[in-house]
Write an enzyme that holds these catalytic residues in place. Structure first.
Site, PDB file in Angstrom:
ATOM      1  N   LYS A 208      11.440  46.097  38.841  1.00 28.76           N
ATOM      2  CA  LYS A 208      10.837  46.507  40.145  1.00 28.76           C
ATOM      3  C   LYS A 208      11.754  46.605  41.097  1.00 28.76           C
ATOM      4  CE  LYS A 208       6.866  45.785  43.249  1.00 28.76           C
ATOM      5  NZ  LYS A 208       5.746  45.080  43.568  1.00 28.76           N
ATOM      6  N   GLU A 214      18.525  37.828  36.169  1.00 30.09           N
ATOM      7  CA  GLU A 214      18.608  37.548  34.815  1.00 30.09           C
ATOM      8  C   GLU A 214      18.511  39.006  34.199  1.00 30.09           C
ATOM      9  OE1 GLU A 214      16.205  36.257  36.403  1.00 30.09           O
ATOM     10  OE2 GLU A 214      15.491  34.321  35.594  1.00 30.09           O
ATOM     11  N   GLY A 269       4.430  43.133  39.432  1.00 31.11           N
ATOM     12  CA  GLY A 269       5.126  43.147  38.358  1.00 31.11           C
ATOM     13  C   GLY A 269       4.229  43.023  37.193  1.00 31.11           C
ATOM     14  N   ARG A 270       3.439  42.120  37.335  1.00 28.42           N
ATOM     15  CA  ARG A 270       2.587  41.613  36.209  1.00 28.42           C
ATOM     16  C   ARG A 270       1.226  42.516  35.913  1.00 28.42           C
ATOM     17  NH1 ARG A 270       2.545  38.254  40.260  1.00 28.42           N
ATOM     18  NH2 ARG A 270       0.592  37.670  41.372  1.00 28.42           N
ATOM     19  N   GLU A 355       0.376  33.567  37.016  1.00 25.12           N
ATOM     20  CA  GLU A 355       1.331  33.968  38.309  1.00 25.12           C
ATOM     21  C   GLU A 355       0.521  34.337  39.387  1.00 25.12           C
ATOM     22  OE1 GLU A 355       4.523  37.086  38.465  1.00 25.12           O
ATOM     23  OE2 GLU A 355       5.745  35.485  38.212  1.00 25.12           O
ATOM     24  N   HIS A 386      -4.323  26.062  11.765  1.00 24.71           N
ATOM     25  CA  HIS A 386      -4.107  25.065  10.992  1.00 24.71           C
ATOM     26  C   HIS A 386      -2.821  24.157  11.997  1.00 24.71           C
ATOM     27  CE1 HIS A 386      -5.841  26.583   7.284  1.00 24.71           C
ATOM     28  NE2 HIS A 386      -5.872  27.830   7.945  1.00 24.71           N
ATOM     29  N   LYS A 506      14.461  29.895  42.129  1.00 25.05           N
ATOM     30  CA  LYS A 506      15.761  31.042  42.060  1.00 25.05           C
ATOM     31  C   LYS A 506      16.850  30.782  43.136  1.00 25.05           C
ATOM     32  CE  LYS A 506      12.595  34.947  40.797  1.00 25.05           C
ATOM     33  NZ  LYS A 506      12.059  36.050  41.471  1.00 25.05           N
TER      34      LYS A 506
HETATM   35  O1  F6P Z   1      10.141  36.075  39.429  1.00 25.31           O
HETATM   36  C1  F6P Z   1       8.935  36.621  39.124  1.00 25.31           C
HETATM   37  C2  F6P Z   1       8.872  37.890  39.291  1.00 25.31           C
HETATM   38  O2  F6P Z   1       9.042  38.417  40.497  1.00 25.31           O
HETATM   39  C3  F6P Z   1       7.708  38.593  38.573  1.00 25.31           C
HETATM   40  O3  F6P Z   1       6.486  38.776  39.263  1.00 25.31           O
HETATM   41  C4  F6P Z   1       8.268  39.808  37.972  1.00 25.31           C
HETATM   42  O4  F6P Z   1       7.254  40.284  37.048  1.00 25.31           O
HETATM   43  C5  F6P Z   1       9.484  39.715  37.517  1.00 25.31           C
HETATM   44  O5  F6P Z   1      10.139  38.696  38.232  1.00 25.31           O
HETATM   45  C6  F6P Z   1      10.186  40.777  37.456  1.00 25.31           C
HETATM   46  O6  F6P Z   1      10.784  41.275  38.598  1.00 25.31           O
HETATM   47  P1  F6P Z   1      11.358  42.563  38.717  1.00 25.31           P
HETATM   48  O7  F6P Z   1      10.590  43.430  37.922  1.00 25.31           O
HETATM   49  O8  F6P Z   1      11.763  43.076  40.106  1.00 25.31           O
HETATM   50  O9  F6P Z   1      13.004  42.394  37.973  1.00 25.31           O
END
Ligand code: F6P
Length: 542
Positions: A208, A214, A269-270, A355, A386, A506
């Protein structure tokens, strides 16, 4: 939103007294006193049948919970969301994932812009692209068709795509391989790509913000991987597309914005798996079935928007979650799908629920004096039976669970599906009614073993039953949980749409990276534990 604090609301106080009066209400007794309970305490919408009769509730509990929803302004808050009001107060944003699945021709105007028209413009571009990839018309740099699609993203930009891919695998084009890279641990990228040919691989960089460390780290590695194999930067144009709200950063990374699929800051995002973030899903199942998925979401949205609160599935599930979290002290909720294709559904729900509702202040910024979001977790049945079910059956903690079952298997094979489904019903029955001491004795159990075999029962369950897992049904199911989360967040008076809590980690990580990489011993000024760990790490890495 109501001005009376939650614990001062009449319905909350009535629920507290009611809970005390109910004491250790027994499901055995409730069922014995009301032979129709198992059919009465049910609700149905969008192809999902919810049996909530095996919950620790009476009609009075339900009446009071609905009153709590009313006193908490649930209907008004829901309508404000659907109107596009900025209900994400800490980020001053609208919350409009419901617009992502409004049918073509619908209209929702926010700040003078018809967002439904915008949504369909992007969907049409996605469909055009997905068709070209699926048909082989979209060629890689060397002229070969794309056979592998790798989604690079994390959080909402990964969990929705990977969950939907796994859930809908039955409906996917099996000539295409899909991989999902999320972790900054290089192993994730290396293992996902080790057997892929670069000239047949398409990377979808999903972020987003296009600023997530990452994802950018993985995206850079993906670019190096591709360029080193195909020998030229020119290859990027045919092997990289982006999904983002941030065109500038996409261009900076080196992806032509003509190959970018956009969405908007009013999609959390979620809550984004049905936006352009679902591009991998659309390539996997095709645009038509992606539209079925959206139709399922929309059907549940409409139900949430219009059904009376006592018959409203997400409202009922949300209220029951509040009942256990706040009036029974339950800390966790198990989500147990009896459908192997839903194996990543609990992981997806963890971000959606935790979240969203892991918050400690109200919308007005006051510390809450009640528990908010529970810990969600789960695994598909029957595997979990199990493993961890023992604790749910005989442990000391109350763990409400959702059992999800289907009438039809997508892979009918002998009597597998009846055996699987028998376990849904058997588990719900065993959890609710257990086995009494008399029953255990009557089986001829040795007296010293009797206490070990007694099962107290009274473990609450929701059973969700649908005909079969389809794209449409998956949309309904996800929207059901989204709106249950909304219901809970509204009662608790929190912002279910921000996630400030993930920021500190972060920031600190960004500060620590150079301390791990510097060639000279860094000056450390953290606490003594963090300093010692960093020094130890530097020695270990050599
Ligand atoms: O760190 C949490 C978050 O902001 C989530 O809410 C989001 O889904 C994820 O990181 C990834 O964010 P982006 O789509 O901006 O890379």
């Amino acid at each position: 939103m109501p001005t009376v604090p939650l614990r001062d609301r009449a319905a909350w106080q009535a629920l507290e007294s009611h809970r005390a009066e109910l004491g250790e209400v027994r499901l055995r007794e409730l069922f014995a006193a009301d032979p129709g309970r198992g059919e009465r305490l049910t609700a149905e919408a969008a192809g999902i049948y919810l049996d909530y009769s095996k919950n620790l509730i009476t009609d009075e509990t339900l009446r009071l919970l609905v009153r709590l929803a009313e006193e908490s302004g649930l209907a008004g808050h829901r309508d404000a969301m659907f109107r596009g009001e900025p209900i994400n107060v800490s980020e001053h944003r609208s919350v409009l994932h419901v617009a992502l699945r409004m049918p073509r021709g619908g209209s929702l105007t926010v700040d003078g812009v018809d967002v439904v028209a915008q949504v369909h413009e992007v969907l049409d571009r996605m469909a055009g692209f997905a068709r070209r990839v699926r048909s082989g018309d979209w060629k890689g740099h060397t002229g070969k068709r794309i056979r592998n699609v790798v989604n690079v993203g994390i959080g909402g930009s990964d969990l929705g795509p990977v969950m939907a891919y796994e859930a809908l695998r039955h409906y996917t084009d099996r000539d295409l391989t899909f991989r999902f890279v999320s972790n900054v641990d290089a192993t994730d990228f290396v293992e996902a790509t080790r057997d892929l040919s670069a000239d047949e691989t398409l990377f979808i960089i999903s972020s987003k913000t296009f600023g997530t460390l990452e994802t950018l780290t993985n995206a850079h590695s993906a670019r190096d991987w591709l360029v080193s194999r195909l020998g030229t930067q020119d290859a990027i144009a045919k092997h990289f597309v982006a999904v983002s709200t941030n065109a500038e950063r996409v261009a900076e990374f080196g992806i032509d914005t003509a190959n970018m699929f956009g969405f908007w800051d009013w999609v959390g995002g979620r809550y984004s798996m049905d936006s352009a973030i679902g591009l991998s899903t659309m390539i996997a199942i095709g645009p038509e079935q992606f539209h079925d998925l959206l139709a399922g979401f929309h059907e549940m949205d409409e139900h949430f928007r219009s059904a009376p609160l006592p018959e409203n599935l997400p409202v009922l599930m949300g209220l029951l979650a509040v009942w256990y979290a706040n009036f029974h002290g339950a800390q966790t909720v198990g989500v147990l799908p009896y459908e192997q294709y839903l194996k990543r559904f609990p992981a997806y729900l963890q971000q959606l629920t935790m979240e969203s509702n892991g918050k400690h202040v109200t919308l007005g910024g006051d510390l809450v004096d009640y528990d908010t979001g529970a810990v969600y977790w789960g695994e598909p049945g029957t595997n979990g039976q199990h493993s961890f079910y023992q604790l749910i059956h005989q442990g000391t903690r109350l763990i409400p669970v959702d059992l999800i079952g289907f009438g039809k298997s997508l892979n009918p094979l002998g009597d597998h599906h009846d055996i699987l489904s028998s376990n849904v019903f058997a588990q719900a029955q065993a959890l609710a009614f257990g086995k009494s001491e008399d029953e255990v004795r009557a089986e001829g159990t040795a007296p010293d073993v009797v206490p070990h075999r007694v099962m107290q029962g009274n473990r609450p369950t929701n059973v969700l039953l649908a005909e079969k897992l389809t794209p449409y049904l998956l949309g309904c199911l996800v929207a059901l949980y989204e709106h249950s989360v909304f219901t809970q967040g509204t009662i608790w008076g929190i912002d279910s749409f921000d996630q400030w809590g993930v920021e500190l980690g972060k920031q600190l990580a960004a500060q620590i990276v150079p301390e791990l990489t510097s060639s000279t011993e860094p000056d450390l000024s953290h606490d003594s534990s963090t300093n010692a760990l960093i020094r130890r790490y530097r020695r270990l890495k050599g």
